[in-house]
Structure formats: structure tokens, C-alpha cells
Design a protein around this motif. Structure first.
Motif, PDB file in Angstrom:
ATOM      1  N   UNK A   1      93.374 110.954  38.772  1.00  0.00           N
ATOM      2  CA  UNK A   1      91.970 110.720  38.481  1.00  0.00           C
ATOM      3  C   UNK A   1      91.184 110.529  39.787  1.00  0.00           C
ATOM      4  N   UNK A   2      89.888 110.826  39.772  1.00  0.00           N
ATOM      5  CA  UNK A   2      89.071 110.641  40.974  1.00  0.00           C
ATOM      6  C   UNK A   2      89.202 109.218  41.538  1.00  0.00           C
ATOM      7  N   UNK A   3      89.588 109.121  42.792  1.00  0.00           N
ATOM      8  CA  UNK A   3      89.775 107.820  43.421  1.00  0.00           C
ATOM      9  C   UNK A   3      91.157 107.237  43.199  1.00  0.00           C
ATOM     10  N   UNK A   4      91.893 107.843  42.279  1.00  0.00           N
ATOM     11  CA  UNK A   4      93.249 107.360  41.971  1.00  0.00           C
ATOM     12  C   UNK A   4      94.200 108.558  41.902  1.00  0.00           C
TER      13      UNK A   4
ATOM     14  N   UNK B   1      98.647 102.344  47.868  1.00  0.00           N
ATOM     15  CA  UNK B   1      98.188 101.105  47.246  1.00  0.00           C
ATOM     16  C   UNK B   1      96.728 101.210  46.798  1.00  0.00           C
ATOM     17  N   UNK B   2      96.494 100.857  45.530  1.00  0.00           N
ATOM     18  CA  UNK B   2      95.151 100.853  44.981  1.00  0.00           C
ATOM     19  C   UNK B   2      94.582 102.218  44.669  1.00  0.00           C
ATOM     20  N   UNK B   3      95.341 103.281  44.962  1.00  0.00           N
ATOM     21  CA  UNK B   3      94.852 104.643  44.756  1.00  0.00           C
ATOM     22  C   UNK B   3      95.742 105.440  43.802  1.00  0.00           C
ATOM     23  N   UNK B   4      96.562 104.758  43.031  1.00  0.00           N
ATOM     24  CA  UNK B   4      97.551 105.431  42.192  1.00  0.00           C
ATOM     25  C   UNK B   4      97.222 105.306  40.714  1.00  0.00           C
ATOM     26  N   UNK B   5      98.035 105.955  39.900  1.00  0.00           N
ATOM     27  CA  UNK B   5      97.818 105.964  38.451  1.00  0.00           C
ATOM     28  C   UNK B   5      97.869 104.560  37.862  1.00  0.00           C
ATOM     29  N   UNK B   6      98.781 103.723  38.353  1.00  0.00           N
ATOM     30  CA  UNK B   6      98.879 102.359  37.839  1.00  0.00           C
ATOM     31  C   UNK B   6      97.601 101.581  38.048  1.00  0.00           C
ATOM     32  N   UNK B   7      96.989 101.729  39.218  1.00  0.00           N
ATOM     33  CA  UNK B   7      95.723 101.048  39.499  1.00  0.00           C
ATOM     34  C   UNK B   7      94.627 101.571  38.577  1.00  0.00           C
ATOM     35  N   UNK B   8      94.652 102.875  38.319  1.00  0.00           N
ATOM     36  CA  UNK B   8      93.663 103.470  37.407  1.00  0.00           C
ATOM     37  C   UNK B   8      93.789 102.863  36.008  1.00  0.00           C
ATOM     38  N   UNK B   9      95.014 102.723  35.510  1.00  0.00           N
ATOM     39  CA  UNK B   9      95.222 102.143  34.179  1.00  0.00           C
ATOM     40  C   UNK B   9      94.684 100.711  34.137  1.00  0.00           C
ATOM     41  N   UNK B  10      94.836  99.968  35.235  1.00  0.00           N
ATOM     42  CA  UNK B  10      94.335  98.594  35.270  1.00  0.00           C
ATOM     43  C   UNK B  10      92.820  98.543  35.152  1.00  0.00           C
ATOM     44  N   UNK B  11      92.144  99.551  35.675  1.00  0.00           N
ATOM     45  CA  UNK B  11      90.689  99.584  35.523  1.00  0.00           C
ATOM     46  C   UNK B  11      90.299  99.784  34.060  1.00  0.00           C
ATOM     47  N   UNK B  12      91.163 100.455  33.309  1.00  0.00           N
ATOM     48  CA  UNK B  12      90.905 100.653  31.883  1.00  0.00           C
ATOM     49  C   UNK B  12      91.256  99.409  31.077  1.00  0.00           C
TER      50      UNK B  12
ATOM     51  N   UNK C   1      91.741  96.161  32.296  1.00  0.00           N
ATOM     52  CA  UNK C   1      91.170  94.890  32.747  1.00  0.00           C
ATOM     53  C   UNK C   1      89.872  95.023  33.529  1.00  0.00           C
ATOM     54  N   UNK C   2      89.475  96.247  33.832  1.00  0.00           N
ATOM     55  CA  UNK C   2      88.253  96.448  34.585  1.00  0.00           C
ATOM     56  C   UNK C   2      88.368  96.045  36.035  1.00  0.00           C
ATOM     57  N   UNK C   3      89.597  95.972  36.554  1.00  0.00           N
ATOM     58  CA  UNK C   3      89.832  95.553  37.937  1.00  0.00           C
ATOM     59  C   UNK C   3      91.191  96.054  38.378  1.00  0.00           C
ATOM     60  N   UNK C   4      91.418  96.002  39.693  1.00  0.00           N
ATOM     61  CA  UNK C   4      92.748  96.291  40.212  1.00  0.00           C
ATOM     62  C   UNK C   4      93.230  95.076  40.984  1.00  0.00           C
ATOM     63  N   UNK C   5      94.529  94.944  41.120  1.00  0.00           N
ATOM     64  CA  UNK C   5      95.109  93.813  41.818  1.00  0.00           C
ATOM     65  C   UNK C   5      94.986  94.006  43.319  1.00  0.00           C
ATOM     66  N   UNK C   6      94.492  92.994  44.016  1.00  0.00           N
ATOM     67  CA  UNK C   6      94.269  93.118  45.458  1.00  0.00           C
ATOM     68  C   UNK C   6      95.565  93.215  46.250  1.00  0.00           C
ATOM     69  N   UNK C   7      96.701  92.860  45.614  1.00  0.00           N
ATOM     70  CA  UNK C   7      97.988  92.962  46.293  1.00  0.00           C
ATOM     71  C   UNK C   7      98.788  94.190  45.878  1.00  0.00           C
ATOM     72  N   UNK C   8      98.192  95.043  45.047  1.00  0.00           N
ATOM     73  CA  UNK C   8      98.836  96.303  44.695  1.00  0.00           C
ATOM     74  C   UNK C   8      99.678  96.296  43.439  1.00  0.00           C
ATOM     75  N   UNK C   9      99.778  95.142  42.738  1.00  0.00           N
ATOM     76  CA  UNK C   9     100.571  95.099  41.512  1.00  0.00           C
ATOM     77  C   UNK C   9      99.863  95.865  40.399  1.00  0.00           C
TER      78      UNK C   9
END
Length: 374
Positions: free
Chosen positions: A174-177, A183-194, A196-204
Motif C-alpha cells: 500500500x502507498x507508504x507501506x 520499520x513502520x513501512x510494512x504491511x503489518x504497520x498498514x494493518x495497524x492503521x486500519x 487502531x488508527x496508529x502504528x507502534x513507534x517501536x515497530x511492533x
């Protein structure tokens, strides 16, 4: 029991090694909750001790440290304990369907506790799903749904979960992911935006629950093996062989450049490498405790291992939010104030005193059977 204990006798008794290993994991986690490792690291980070104590902190991204094994071991031991409990219930006439309700309720409790912990951390209501307990609530259900399948079926299924994760990270861009292992640019981070509306600052990422479900499934298989009527020699050799194979696969994927070992997004390479070490550790603990009967002080670990969830919650809430600071006032803070003890040393003293105080309180609660069972 004599050292010539048969596999059949071990299979019908309690596997103390599992409780000991869970206890070891929890004691390590309690040290973290009391800020012991952080205090030691800040005494003098430049000296060799600083490099050693770094093993008690997660790797920043690509790589593997000792502390990265704690959560996989936690998930793995939960799977082993679940299978042993389930097999005993079957012996009592409790069916898979009858036990399913218990598993679902327990998983719901774990999920609620995991979400609540993040609220404690934030000091306000938040919706965050990164805690190990929320992850475990999912992996427990997945592992239980296939608990009666064969070894081969469960191994194939668990590998399928890892393959699924690989496919999602590499193909859903996805764009940006759109960078699978950044870190912060992967599919897992994208799912977190869906979610929780946020991503984890430590990459989890929340979807770690999918690949790490393999750890719980592999724990189920280990539990099945250890209470089987196979010979002791066979069990130990099987654990060691599986551990070595997992290490070869995990580090092979990493060194070949196929998939890096990244704990924070639980890559397939990490899943294999971490469980490889866990299997070898389990083989050693099983041999020492259940086979060789070196269990004189095992009670220290078994009390903790049999009440792991309560102790984790206690240390992360009452301990981290209140006890830690109050004990520090009358230990390290006073040493620094009146005896001019260096701040770093005073912090270590405070952490150790806190650990002792909280263990004492947990022991008191255990003696009075006040522990909250999950």
C-alpha cells in the motif's frame, strides 16, 4: 523417583520441567518490570558489561538477541501446557467440544487483560493490541482448533501461517507501506492503521499473532511428545533435532537474504530461529529436571510457572505503577542521598529491592491462595 525413571512414568506424572521453564521466563520478565536490566545498562554502557546486558533488550530491528526469545518461549510453553491440560481432561471424559468453551473464555480474559495493560501504560483509555496477552488470546484459539490433528498436519499448518505472512508482506504493498521489511513501512504497520488508527513507534505490529501462532502450535506438539510413551532418549533427541533444523532454516533464510530475522514483525526467519533455541533449552531443562531429577530448588520456578499470568499482570500493574517507585524511595534513593552512592548503583539496588519485595508479596498471596487464575 529413581534416575532410571521410565518414559511411561514421566508421561503419567507432572512435567516439572515445563513449570520450571515457564518460571524462568516469568522471573526474567519480572526483572524487566522492576527496571533491573535498564539500571545495570546505565551504570557504564561503554564497558563490556554494557554489551552483555544488551542481550536483555530486544534487538532494534534486524538481528537476534537473547531477550527476543522470551516471547516465543512464552507462547511455546502456553501451547505445551494447553495440550497437557487437554489430554488430562480427555482422560476424565471431557470432550474437545466441552473444553472449547473454557478455551474461548480464557482467551477472552487474556485479550481483555492485554488491552487493559496498555491503558495502564498510557494512563488513559487506549485501543492498542500489541501486548503479548492479546497475541496469546489469538494463538491459543488457533492452536486449540487443530489440537487433535496429527504431527504432520499441524506442522504443515504452522508453516502455512508463516508462508501466509510472507505473501502478505511481499504482495500487499500500500502507498507508504510498500517496503516489507522496513520499520513502520510494512504491511503489518498498514494493518495497524486500519485496526487502531496508529502504528507502534517501536515497530511492533498486531498481525504478529499470525506467525507467532506457529510458536503455540509447536508448543502443543512438544507437549504431546513429552507426555507420550516414547522413550526418554527419543524425546530428547527429537527436541534437539527439531531445534537444530529450525535454527538452520531460520538463520539460513536470514544469511541467504531471503527473509531477515526481525522479531518486531515476527518474520518467518525469526519464527524458526527463535523456536530453535527454545527447543534446545527445553531439551536441556527436561533432561536436568525431569530425567536427572535435579529439582531441589525447582519449587522456586514452579510456583511462578504455575501462576505465570497473574504474576505478569501484578508486576506490570501494581508493581510497575506503584511498588517500584515506593521501594526506590527507601532503598536506592536514600543510599544516594545519605551515602552518596552513584545514581547508577543506587538504581540497581532499588531494582533488586523491588524485585525481592514484589516476590515476597506474590509469595504471600500464593500461600493464601489469592492468585487470580487464568
Amino acid at each position: 523417583m529413581a534416575k532410571s525413571t521410565t518414559a511411561h512414568q514421566l508421561a503419567n506424572g507432572r512435567l516439572v520441567s515445563l513449570d520450571v521453564m515457564r518460571g524462568m521466563i516469568m522471573i526474567l520478565l519480572c526483572g524487566e518490570s522492576c527496571a533491573l536490566y535498564e539500571a545495570i545498562r546505565h551504570i557504564d554502557p561503554a564497558k563490556p558489561m554494557g554489551g552483555l546486558i544488551n542481550q536483555f533488550f530486544h534487538h532494534p530491528w534486524h538481528g537476534l538477541r537473547f531477550w527476543d526469545l522470551v516471547q516465543p518461549a512464552f507462547m511455546f510453553m502456553a501451547g505445551a501446557a494447553m495440550y497437557i491440560s487437554y489430554s488430562r481432561k480427555l482422560d476424565k471424559g471431557i470432550s474437545w467440544n466441552d473444553n472449547l468453551r473454557h478455551i474461548l473464555i480464557r482467551s477472552l480474559k487474556l485479550f481483555i487483560c492485554g488491552v487493559a495493560l496498555h491503558c495502564f501504560y498510557a494512563g488513559k483509555p487506549v485501543w492498542e493490541l500489541w501486548n503479548v496477552l492479546t497475541q496469546l488470546s489469538f494463538t491459543t484459539i488457533v492452536a486449540y482448533l487443530i489440537i487433535d490433528k496429527s504431527y504432520t498436519w499441524q506442522i504443515v499448518f504452522s508453516i502455512g501461517l508463516l508462508v501466509l505472512t510472507e505473501v502478505l508482506y511481499r504482495t500487499v504493498l500500500m502507498p507508504g507501506f510498500d517496503q516489507p521489511f522496513v520499520e513502520g513501512k510494512n504491511f503489518g504497520a498498514y494493518v495497524d492503521t486500519l485496526l487502531m488508527g496508529k502504528i507502534n513507534t517501536d515497530g511492533w505490529v498486531t498481525i504478529n499473532c499470525i506467525p507467532t501462532a506457529a510458536h503455540t502450535i509447536w508448543g502443543v506438539l512438544a507437549g504431546k511428545l513429552l507426555i507420550s510413551n516414547k522413550s526418554i532418549s527419543y524425546k530428547i533427541k527429537a527436541l534437539i533435532a527439531a531445534g537444530i533444523v529450525a535454527l538452520v532454516i531460520g538463520f539460513g533464510l536470514d544469511l541467504s537474504g531471503v527473509t531477515p530475522i526481525i522479531k518486531r514483525i515476527s518474520t518467518s526467519a525469526f519464527a524458526f530461529a527463535s523456536v530453535g533455541w527454545v527447543l534446545l533449552i527445553l531439551a536441556a531443562v527436561y533432561w536436568l529436571v525431569d530425567v536427572k531429577r535435579n529439582n531441589k530448588y525447582a519449587w522456586i520456578f514452579t510456583v511462578v510457572g504455575m501462576n505465570a499470568i497473574f504474576i505478569y499482570l501484578f508486576f506490570e500493574t501494581v508493581g510497575a505503577q506503584w511498588v517500584n517507585g515506593k521501594v526506590a524511595i527507601f532503598t536506592g534513593d536514600m543510599l544516594h542521598l545519605f551515602l552518596n552512592v552513584p545514581l547508577g548503583v543506587a538504581a540497581v539496588v532499588s531494582a533488586i529491592a523491588t524485585l525481592i519485595a514484589e516476590w515476597g508479596l506474590c509469595y504471600w498471596l500464593n500461600k493464601r491462595n489469592i492468585f487470580f487464575k487464568l
